[in-house]
Design an enzyme around this catalytic site. Structure first.
Site, PDB file in Angstrom:
ATOM      1  N   GLU A 128       0.838  -1.200   0.000  1.00 47.05           N
ATOM      2  CA  GLU A 128       0.000   0.000   0.000  1.00 47.05           C
ATOM      3  C   GLU A 128       0.879   1.258   0.000  1.00 47.05           C
ATOM      4  OE1 GLU A 128      -1.522   1.094   3.689  1.00 47.05           O
ATOM      5  OE2 GLU A 128      -2.030   3.038   2.804  1.00 47.05           O
ATOM      6  N   GLU A 152      -5.354   1.224  -2.612  1.00 50.44           N
ATOM      7  CA  GLU A 152      -3.961   1.573  -2.880  1.00 50.44           C
ATOM      8  C   GLU A 152      -3.077   0.331  -2.979  1.00 50.44           C
ATOM      9  OE1 GLU A 152      -3.686   6.039  -0.916  1.00 50.44           O
ATOM     10  OE2 GLU A 152      -3.198   4.318   0.335  1.00 50.44           O
ATOM     11  N   ASP A 208      -7.075   1.847   1.914  1.00 52.06           N
ATOM     12  CA  ASP A 208      -5.809   1.117   1.938  1.00 52.06           C
ATOM     13  C   ASP A 208      -5.786   0.002   0.884  1.00 52.06           C
ATOM     14  OD1 ASP A 208      -4.982   2.663   4.020  1.00 52.06           O
ATOM     15  OD2 ASP A 208      -5.080   1.099   5.553  1.00 52.06           O
ATOM     16  N   ASP A 221       0.277   3.899  -2.965  1.00 49.79           N
ATOM     17  CA  ASP A 221      -0.076   5.297  -2.695  1.00 49.79           C
ATOM     18  C   ASP A 221       0.770   6.249  -3.552  1.00 49.79           C
ATOM     19  OD1 ASP A 221      -1.009   7.621  -0.944  1.00 49.79           O
ATOM     20  OD2 ASP A 221       1.123   7.606  -0.478  1.00 49.79           O
TER      21      ASP A 221
END
Lengths: 233, 233
Positions: B48, B124, B121, B52
């Site tokens: 993640e 991502e 989360d 991101d």
């Protein structure tokens, strides 16, 4: 075109930006554009917006791959230590980018050229220009030359508590015993030298020296960390 | 392997992740790993972290190119409107990702599956897995299907003040006169309808309707903005 910048990039980084207007834009501050209203100039801010995101990804991917066992929280802190105004401003200075920024007269007088915030911006806008001109690979190559070696040189160490980091990493797969052992202590009172070993489950993984026990422990912990991280690669 | 996820990705997005362990990692929460200690599982957090940064760049580049005249401050605000927990959680739901997350029993009982922070989360971490498996191009294609069309659908509009934005964009190359003109006003008091035109230097660039004059002006400004941005492309 900005005089000498092309040559600097070629000589020091083997980079040739094909679209020169990108380079001009990346190194031009709004104050300069305002003073030359009829030249159709652009200033660096939009390109910097993009360069910032490029740099975030390039650094994130590098540390993600390099430290395959580092948990997310640590990755986030390491990235924050690498990607910030302080470090980017110093990279910009090391690359001599400060000498090539186009500023308005007022900003020049106000010493904007030495300002960390501007230097950080210019570092990011250069990255943005390189990315727009040639994609992500040359940015990675540039970072491999300018940024990533600093990890090994300990440039970002002050942001870390190696002892805590070692504890977290070592205990990721279950509890272990970490002990610091004073190996020696000598020298006069005003120049004392300490030597400390760190042992994990009885096995020495690092030895550090320093003028305080605390500093020697940090150095030892860092050595042990490097060893564990290399094993994990 | 997580049952059905492969098929969902194939059917809805024409995506096939070759390294299935990445997909497992991306959809597994720590609570599940803790309940299955001997299966060598990984949870999504590291992936993640990378996802991101990938998403930030992909969105940044898209809006940078799509709105070539939008100043940096506006780009930053638009990106923040697109890249945040709210919007990513809703994307995750639209993609039906919520049904495939591996949770521990306690988290399941606590309705973690419906929690925005977890869904964000997972969105991502899915992006991170896709990127690690195939690079950035498939992420862009996915965003072209799932995220970017929402710009035109007005999904991020509540974050904007179109009148201010129009003013900034229109005046970028020098001063212009922007005027809002009430074209009509009718209907009963509890269901009043307003129609407003926005004119830039006397030329109508947008017309908007709404239950208040203010709302009608915003709609008109948005239409004018779209027109200016299309011209600038």
């Amino acid at each position: 075109m900005i005089k000498g910048l092309d040559q600097l990039l070629k000589d020091n980084f083997n980079i040739t930006i094909h679209d020169k207007s990108l380079l001009d834009e990346a190194f031009t501050q709004a104050s300069y554009v305002n003073e030359h209203p009829n030249e159709g100039l652009k200033f660096y801010e939009r390109i910097e917006f993009l360069g910032d995101a490029v740099m975030q990804l390039v650094v994130s991917e590098y540390i993600y791959r390099r430290y395959p066992k580092l948990p997310q929280g640590r990755l986030t802190r390491l990235r924050a230590a690498m990607v910030n105004e302080d470090s980017f401003a110093s990279f910009a200075r090391e690359c001599h980018f400060d000498q090539y920024i186009r500023l308005g007269k007022g900003e020049e007088k106000a010493h904007a050229r030495e300002r960390d915030s501007l230097l950080c911006d210019i570092f990011e806008s250069f990255i943005g220009a390189l990315y727009l001109d040639q994609g992500v690979e040359p940015v990675v190559a540039f970072a491999n030359q300018v940024i990533f070696p600093k990890l090994d040189e300990g440039r970002f160490d002050e942001f870390f508590d190696h002892k805590t980091e070692l504890q977290e990493l070592a205990q990721q797969n279950g509890p272990v015993t970490i002990a610091y052992e004073l190996l020696s202590e000598n020298g006069p009172d005003n120049d004392r030298a300490f030597k400390v070993a760190v042992k994990i489950d009885g096995k020495t993984l690092g030895v550090g020296e320093g003028h305080s026990k605390k500093h020697a422990e940090q150095v030892a912990a860092k050595q042990a960390l490097n060893k564990l991280q290399q094993q994990a690669r």
